[in-house]
Motif scaffolding. Structure first.
Motif, PDB file in Angstrom:
ATOM      1  N   LEU B  74      33.140  49.782  50.932  1.00  0.00           N
ATOM      2  CA  LEU B  74      33.237  48.872  49.785  1.00  0.00           C
ATOM      3  C   LEU B  74      33.638  49.645  48.527  1.00  0.00           C
ATOM      4  O   LEU B  74      34.431  49.161  47.714  1.00  0.00           O
ATOM      5  CB  LEU B  74      31.889  48.166  49.570  1.00  0.00           C
ATOM      6  N   ALA B  75      33.116  50.863  48.379  1.00  0.00           N
ATOM      7  CA  ALA B  75      33.435  51.665  47.194  1.00  0.00           C
ATOM      8  C   ALA B  75      34.927  51.949  47.114  1.00  0.00           C
ATOM      9  O   ALA B  75      35.534  51.829  46.042  1.00  0.00           O
ATOM     10  CB  ALA B  75      32.646  52.965  47.228  1.00  0.00           C
ATOM     11  N   ILE B  76      35.530  52.291  48.272  1.00  0.00           N
ATOM     12  CA  ILE B  76      36.973  52.579  48.260  1.00  0.00           C
ATOM     13  C   ILE B  76      37.760  51.328  47.902  1.00  0.00           C
ATOM     14  O   ILE B  76      38.722  51.372  47.133  1.00  0.00           O
ATOM     15  CB  ILE B  76      37.410  53.142  49.631  1.00  0.00           C
ATOM     16  N   LYS B  77      37.316  50.199  48.445  1.00  0.00           N
ATOM     17  CA  LYS B  77      38.008  48.943  48.112  1.00  0.00           C
ATOM     18  C   LYS B  77      37.920  48.666  46.610  1.00  0.00           C
ATOM     19  O   LYS B  77      38.905  48.326  45.967  1.00  0.00           O
ATOM     20  CB  LYS B  77      37.380  47.783  48.884  1.00  0.00           C
ATOM     21  N   ALA B  78      36.700  48.808  46.069  1.00  0.00           N
ATOM     22  CA  ALA B  78      36.506  48.529  44.639  1.00  0.00           C
ATOM     23  C   ALA B  78      37.359  49.463  43.803  1.00  0.00           C
ATOM     24  O   ALA B  78      37.996  49.042  42.832  1.00  0.00           O
ATOM     25  CB  ALA B  78      35.032  48.685  44.274  1.00  0.00           C
ATOM     26  N   ASP B  79      37.398  50.738  44.187  1.00  0.00           N
ATOM     27  CA  ASP B  79      38.166  51.702  43.403  1.00  0.00           C
ATOM     28  C   ASP B  79      39.663  51.404  43.477  1.00  0.00           C
ATOM     29  O   ASP B  79      40.369  51.484  42.474  1.00  0.00           O
ATOM     30  CB  ASP B  79      37.884  53.118  43.903  1.00  0.00           C
ATOM     31  N   SER B  80      40.144  51.033  44.660  1.00  0.00           N
ATOM     32  CA  SER B  80      41.567  50.705  44.789  1.00  0.00           C
ATOM     33  C   SER B  80      41.924  49.510  43.919  1.00  0.00           C
ATOM     34  O   SER B  80      42.957  49.497  43.242  1.00  0.00           O
ATOM     35  CB  SER B  80      41.915  50.386  46.241  1.00  0.00           C
ATOM     36  N   LEU B  81      41.040  48.510  43.929  1.00  0.00           N
ATOM     37  CA  LEU B  81      41.307  47.331  43.104  1.00  0.00           C
ATOM     38  C   LEU B  81      41.251  47.693  41.623  1.00  0.00           C
ATOM     39  O   LEU B  81      42.022  47.165  40.813  1.00  0.00           O
ATOM     40  CB  LEU B  81      40.300  46.223  43.443  1.00  0.00           C
ATOM     41  N   ALA B  82      40.357  48.623  41.271  1.00  0.00           N
ATOM     42  CA  ALA B  82      40.264  49.056  39.872  1.00  0.00           C
ATOM     43  C   ALA B  82      41.573  49.684  39.424  1.00  0.00           C
ATOM     44  O   ALA B  82      42.079  49.400  38.336  1.00  0.00           O
ATOM     45  CB  ALA B  82      39.110  50.041  39.701  1.00  0.00           C
ATOM     46  N   VAL B  83      42.157  50.540  40.271  1.00  0.00           N
ATOM     47  CA  VAL B  83      43.436  51.163  39.903  1.00  0.00           C
ATOM     48  C   VAL B  83      44.512  50.102  39.742  1.00  0.00           C
ATOM     49  O   VAL B  83      45.234  50.068  38.741  1.00  0.00           O
ATOM     50  CB  VAL B  83      43.913  52.152  40.992  1.00  0.00           C
ATOM     51  N   ALA B  84      44.616  49.225  40.758  1.00  0.00           N
ATOM     52  CA  ALA B  84      45.670  48.209  40.724  1.00  0.00           C
ATOM     53  C   ALA B  84      45.546  47.347  39.473  1.00  0.00           C
ATOM     54  O   ALA B  84      46.538  47.074  38.799  1.00  0.00           O
ATOM     55  CB  ALA B  84      45.590  47.346  41.979  1.00  0.00           C
ATOM     56  N   TRP B 200      52.742  33.672  35.083  1.00  0.00           N
ATOM     57  CA  TRP B 200      52.597  35.116  34.868  1.00  0.00           C
ATOM     58  C   TRP B 200      51.324  35.648  35.487  1.00  0.00           C
ATOM     59  O   TRP B 200      51.308  36.781  35.978  1.00  0.00           O
ATOM     60  CB  TRP B 200      52.667  35.450  33.375  1.00  0.00           C
ATOM     61  N   LEU B 201      50.274  34.846  35.498  1.00  0.00           N
ATOM     62  CA  LEU B 201      49.057  35.308  36.172  1.00  0.00           C
ATOM     63  C   LEU B 201      49.306  35.429  37.674  1.00  0.00           C
ATOM     64  O   LEU B 201      48.870  36.389  38.313  1.00  0.00           O
ATOM     65  CB  LEU B 201      47.884  34.368  35.896  1.00  0.00           C
ATOM     66  N   MET B 202      50.049  34.471  38.236  1.00  0.00           N
ATOM     67  CA  MET B 202      50.363  34.554  39.668  1.00  0.00           C
ATOM     68  C   MET B 202      51.218  35.777  39.954  1.00  0.00           C
ATOM     69  O   MET B 202      51.028  36.468  40.959  1.00  0.00           O
ATOM     70  CB  MET B 202      51.097  33.282  40.116  1.00  0.00           C
ATOM     71  N   TRP B 203      52.158  36.033  39.072  1.00  0.00           N
ATOM     72  CA  TRP B 203      52.993  37.232  39.226  1.00  0.00           C
ATOM     73  C   TRP B 203      52.115  38.489  39.181  1.00  0.00           C
ATOM     74  O   TRP B 203      52.259  39.399  40.015  1.00  0.00           O
ATOM     75  CB  TRP B 203      54.038  37.263  38.110  1.00  0.00           C
ATOM     76  N   GLY B 204      51.194  38.533  38.220  1.00  0.00           N
ATOM     77  CA  GLY B 204      50.310  39.688  38.093  1.00  0.00           C
ATOM     78  C   GLY B 204      49.460  39.875  39.334  1.00  0.00           C
ATOM     79  O   GLY B 204      49.309  40.995  39.838  1.00  0.00           O
ATOM     80  N   ILE B 205      48.935  38.779  39.851  1.00  0.00           N
ATOM     81  CA  ILE B 205      48.103  38.871  41.055  1.00  0.00           C
ATOM     82  C   ILE B 205      48.937  39.367  42.230  1.00  0.00           C
ATOM     83  O   ILE B 205      48.493  40.202  43.030  1.00  0.00           O
ATOM     84  CB  ILE B 205      47.472  37.496  41.361  1.00  0.00           C
ATOM     85  N   ARG B 211      49.869  46.599  44.968  1.00  0.00           N
ATOM     86  CA  ARG B 211      49.379  47.916  44.544  1.00  0.00           C
ATOM     87  C   ARG B 211      48.024  48.216  45.176  1.00  0.00           C
ATOM     88  O   ARG B 211      47.741  49.342  45.582  1.00  0.00           O
ATOM     89  CB  ARG B 211      49.240  47.965  43.010  1.00  0.00           C
ATOM     90  N   TYR B 212      47.212  47.177  45.278  1.00  0.00           N
ATOM     91  CA  TYR B 212      45.894  47.353  45.884  1.00  0.00           C
ATOM     92  C   TYR B 212      46.035  47.826  47.326  1.00  0.00           C
ATOM     93  O   TYR B 212      45.388  48.802  47.737  1.00  0.00           O
ATOM     94  CB  TYR B 212      45.113  46.039  45.822  1.00  0.00           C
ATOM     95  N   VAL B 213      46.923  47.159  48.070  1.00  0.00           N
ATOM     96  CA  VAL B 213      47.077  47.515  49.485  1.00  0.00           C
ATOM     97  C   VAL B 213      47.577  48.946  49.618  1.00  0.00           C
ATOM     98  O   VAL B 213      47.044  49.735  50.416  1.00  0.00           O
ATOM     99  CB  VAL B 213      48.036  46.521  50.180  1.00  0.00           C
ATOM    100  N   SER B 214      48.574  49.301  48.822  1.00  0.00           N
ATOM    101  CA  SER B 214      49.124  50.658  48.954  1.00  0.00           C
ATOM    102  C   SER B 214      48.094  51.709  48.533  1.00  0.00           C
ATOM    103  O   SER B 214      47.962  52.759  49.173  1.00  0.00           O
ATOM    104  CB  SER B 214      50.418  50.798  48.151  1.00  0.00           C
ATOM    105  N   GLU B 215      47.336  51.422  47.479  1.00  0.00           N
ATOM    106  CA  GLU B 215      46.323  52.377  47.018  1.00  0.00           C
ATOM    107  C   GLU B 215      45.199  52.506  48.044  1.00  0.00           C
ATOM    108  O   GLU B 215      44.729  53.610  48.332  1.00  0.00           O
ATOM    109  CB  GLU B 215      45.762  51.904  45.670  1.00  0.00           C
TER     110      GLU B 215
END
Lengths: 224, 244
Positions: B74-84, B200-205, B211-215
């Motif tokens: 879970l920590a790795i997932k949270a961190d990846s999402l934080a970067v993205a 734009w929010l959909m684009w951002g998501i 980015r989340y997946v790649s990170e």
């Protein structure tokens, strides 16, 4: 009775500085250089220079403090002192508080020495806003130091830490620097209300950041 | 999974196209500013996006700090999402600064002014750029912890940015939404705000999810390699011991 842990840390740092005088000497010299450089960059006899003198003092102290803060934790790395500190039963927050207080005192010494030099070099009115400066200087310095000591600990384990500290610190300190400079310059027609607001802002900033730093310092210290 | 992403992208592009049409050709021009005001429909979604993604970044950083020693997956997932989300927030913040600057040039006659709102926003951008730099200058789990702490500090500037037009007299216009009584825009303009906000929010998501997946994959790979080198280590020391 044993003194509080943070007082022991403070005493140790003061003793270290008393023997070596590394931080204060280098800061003083550096700040003096900045003052001289600014007088070359802006004609110091012009009225404009007098108006920006407060800002120059702020910038000079800040650069000087950054140069010293880089060493604040680096000197603990020698002989694995930092690892030893991590194993002591003292709470991490007290280590942080001691370090911050020590560096706060160093920078205050530099400012107290530097201020008369400033008044002299830039022909300021010595007692113009003296009471205000007495209030703003410690508040602004504490804002700088509390963030600086924290971020110095944060960047100690990274590559390019000499570069990273100013990067992080200056962007984060900016919000308080704006207030600091504004009040310091404080021309007479600025209005007391605005000045009061800035001082309150600065005090609030100090309280918030000191709290957050002390809460999160343990995480930083044990980040492995 | 991939099909969903393509569908999401298609819908996003559709909404953005509709938003563009509504903002430029359907809603009436502003009575005071004329057509220049239409940049507002791009300015607002950027800040909404920035607010959303920096908040996600803060949430993920807190989750990371809370579970890093107990639940590594879970920590790795949270961190990846934080970067993205931090990267996406920085992009939105930058777009907001640029659109604001373009508008300022047309309406104020200057590109930039150092009032409380503009300055605090620029500082916010700098802080998150410093956050991303910190992630590059350190490595491994300790970098993630340091970055998470840094994210908490960064977010402290967000309320300041938000309140700056309320606390100080700024050159930046007073809050349009949720400001003084009587603030807000004409209802006939609202469709342009809604379409662009959604688009734009959909684009951002969409971008943040990529980015989340790649990170996430990069961090998993890094972790696997670290484990692998640990597994090899005992054999090598044994060999070294045998030789000596």
């Amino acid at each position: 009775m044993k003194p509080a842990y943070f007082l022991m840390h403070l005493k140790k740092d003061l003793q270290l500085e008393w023997r070596s005088k590394d931080a204060i000497n280098s800061m003083l010299f550096f700040a003096l250089l900045v003052v001289v450089l600014f007088s070359l960059a802006f004609d110091p006899t012009r009225a404009v220079s007098r108006q920006i003198a407060g800002g120059i003092l702020c910038v000079a102290t800040m650069f000087a403090a950054v140069s010293a803060l880089n060493q604040a934790w680096a000197r603990e790395l020698r002989n694995q002192v930092l690892d030893a500190l991590r194993m002591t039963p003292a709470p991490a927050a007290s280590l942080f508080l001691g370090k911050a207080l020590a560096n706060f005192l160093f920078v205050m010494v530099v400012e107290v020495v530097l201020a008369p030099v400033f008044v002299m070099f830039y022909n300021l009115h010595a007692l113009g806003n003296a009471w205000l400066l007495l209030l703003v200087l410690p508040l602004g310095t504490w804002a700088l130091i509390v963030n600086g000591v924290f971020f110095a600990a944060l960047s100690i384990r990274t590559r390019n830490r000499e570069l990273l500290l100013p990067l992080i610190l200056i962007s984060d300190f900016y919000s308080s620097a704006a207030g600091d400079g504004d009040v310091g310059v404080g021309d007479s027609d600025g209005g007391n209300r605005i000045r009061c607001l800035w001082i309150k802002m600065l005090a609030a900033y100090d309280v918030i950041f000191t709290t957050v730093c002390m809460m999160l310092f343990e995480v930083i210290l044990h980040a492995e | 999974m991939k099909l969903w992403r393509w569908l999401w992208l298609l819908v996003t592009l559709g909404v953005l196209a509709e938003g563009f049409r509504v903002a430029l050709f359907v809603v009436p021009p502003d009575s005071a500013q004329g057509n220049v005001q239409r940049i507002f429909y791009y300015h607002i979604p950027s800040w909404a996006g920035m607010g959303l993604f920096f908040a996600i970044n803060l949430g993920c950083s807190l989750v990371y700090l809370a579970v890093r020693n107990r639940n590594e997956a879970l920590a790795i997932k949270a961190d990846s999402l934080a970067v993205a989300s931090a990267e996406m927030g920085v992009v939105f913040c930058f777009i907001g600064l640029v659109t604001g600057s373009l508008w300022g040039r047309a309406v104020w006659g200057i590109w930039w002014t150092w009032d409380a709102r503009l300055t605090s926003t620029l500082v916010l951008w700098l802080i998150y750029v410093a956050y991303l730099l910190l992630r590059r200058f350190a490595a491994g789990p300790q970098m993630r912890t340091l970055a998470a702490v840094m994210a908490i500090f960064g977010y402290l500037d967000v309320p300041l940015v938000y309140m700056s037009t309320r606390w100080w007299r700024t050159q930046h216009p007073a809050p349009v939404f949720g400001g003084a009584p009587g603030s807000g825009i004409d209802p006939s303009m609202m469709p342009a705000v809604w379409w662009n906000l959604a688009g734009w929010l959909m684009w951002g998501i969409f971008v943040a999810s990529l980015r989340y997946v790649s990170e996430y994959r990069a961090q998993k790979t890094e972790q696997a390699e670290a484990l692998k080198s640990l597994e090899f280590a005992p054999g090598q020391t044994q060999m070294a011991g045998g030789r000596s």
